[in-house]
Design a protein around this motif. Structure first.
Motif, mmCIF file in Angstrom:
data_model
loop_
_atom_site.group_PDB
_atom_site.id
_atom_site.type_symbol
_atom_site.label_atom_id
_atom_site.label_comp_id
_atom_site.label_asym_id
_atom_site.label_seq_id
_atom_site.Cartn_x
_atom_site.Cartn_y
_atom_site.Cartn_z
ATOM 1 N N GLU A 101 0.853 -1.190 0.000
ATOM 2 C CA GLU A 101 0.000 0.000 0.000
ATOM 3 C C GLU A 101 0.891 1.242 0.000
ATOM 4 O O GLU A 101 1.826 1.338 0.792
ATOM 5 N N LYS A 121 -3.377 3.466 -0.905
ATOM 6 C CA LYS A 121 -4.069 2.632 -1.891
ATOM 7 C C LYS A 121 -3.229 1.395 -2.175
ATOM 8 O O LYS A 121 -2.003 1.473 -2.270
ATOM 9 N N VAL A 123 -1.412 -1.201 -4.288
ATOM 10 C CA VAL A 123 -0.874 -1.253 -5.655
ATOM 11 C C VAL A 123 -0.550 -2.687 -6.066
ATOM 12 O O VAL A 123 -0.421 -2.985 -7.243
ATOM 13 N N THR A 124 -0.396 -3.580 -5.084
ATOM 14 C CA THR A 124 -0.313 -5.012 -5.338
ATOM 15 C C THR A 124 -1.148 -5.709 -4.264
ATOM 16 O O THR A 124 -1.354 -5.173 -3.184
ATOM 17 N N HIS A 126 -4.134 -5.987 -3.433
ATOM 18 C CA HIS A 126 -5.520 -5.491 -3.443
ATOM 19 C C HIS A 126 -5.502 -4.087 -4.031
ATOM 20 O O HIS A 126 -4.447 -3.440 -4.127
ATOM 21 N N ASP A 127 -6.662 -3.581 -4.454
ATOM 22 C CA ASP A 127 -6.734 -2.231 -5.017
ATOM 23 C C ASP A 127 -7.637 -1.339 -4.178
ATOM 24 O O ASP A 127 -8.206 -0.359 -4.677
ATOM 25 N N TYR A 160 -11.258 -3.210 -0.286
ATOM 26 C CA TYR A 160 -10.402 -3.814 0.744
ATOM 27 C C TYR A 160 -11.181 -4.874 1.525
ATOM 28 O O TYR A 160 -10.686 -5.980 1.769
#
Length: 240
Positions: A101, A121, A123-124, A126-127, A160
């Motif tokens: 994140e 946020k 970036v790997t 989960h988005d 999330y």
């Protein structure tokens, strides 16, 4: 033409004489926390931090030379991968890759207190989006040694919640659809000692209580958990 050129030169002189500066610190170490949020197992993982105390560039100036006032810096968090091969109770739930994140942290400090907000946020892995809000009481325990203690609140959006707390139909656990919102209360204490202007060490302990819709997920085994970390911190002062 000559008047315009002379005016431009006069305006440019202060900028030419002005030295830009960036002062920031990076912390790296190791920590121990639940294997995944809600797990009753613990594992070691990297512990990272960073902040900016001064940015003086063109017309943008933030200076915490005295340690007080506004501050900002990067906010990042690493979450370990979660697979059903490692945790058989999660059979039927999609595996989650190691998550990174990235985001921004804003803070304001008085002499003996600080408040902050951090938005990240994925970036790997989960988005989704995660928002942390918190504050600290700050005590000077000894020369160059600072103790902080304070509460934290963590919020997350649907992306999330879906990644980490949803359970699909047909999984080993009962089907569940988690909602966005406040999902964790925390209490954290840290002790930092600065050896000099460049190097410091910091130890942190924390307690977390999962709450709300995400805490009700069958994925969660323990709502309450602890964590601990130790970091070595390096301060950089760049001028150009």
């Amino acid at each position: 033409m000559r008047t315009a050129a002379l005016t431009a030169l006069v305006l440019a002189l202060p900028l030419a004489a002005h030295a830009e500066q960036l002062t920031f610190e990076i912390g790296a170490g190791v920590g121990a926390a639940p294997a995944y949020e809600g797990s009753d197992e613990y594992k070691a993982s990297p512990s990272l931090s960073g902040s900016v105390s001064r940015l003086d560039f063109l017309f943008f100036n933030i200076d915490r030379g005295d340690g007080l006032g506004f501050g900002f810096g990067p906010s990042f968090r690493v979450l370990s991968e979660r697979t059903e091969d490692d945790y058989s109770r999660l059979a039927g739930i999609d595996d989650v890759d190691t998550a990174l994140e990235l985001g921004l942290k804003l803070s304001y400090r008085w002499q003996h207190a600080e408040i902050f907000g951090a938005l990240r946020k994925g970036v790997t892995g989960h988005d989704g989006l995660v928002l942390d809000l918190g504050g600290d009481a700050i005590l000077a325990a000894a020369p160059r040694t600072e103790v902080r203690v304070g509460p934290r609140l963590s919020f997350a959006n649907d992306a999330y919640a879906d990644t980490y707390f949803d359970v699909p139909t047909g999984a080993a656990l009962a089907a569940y659809d988690a909602d966005a919102g406040l999902y964790a209360y925390e209490l954290e204490m840290s002790v930092r000692h600065d050896f000099n202007e460049s190097w410091a060490v910091q130890g942190t302990v924390g307690w977390t209580h999962l709450t709300g819709s995400m805490a009700d997920s069958p994925v969660v085994q323990e709502r309450d958990s602890g964590r601990v970390s130790v970091q070595v911190i390096r301060t950089f002062d760049w001028r150009w």
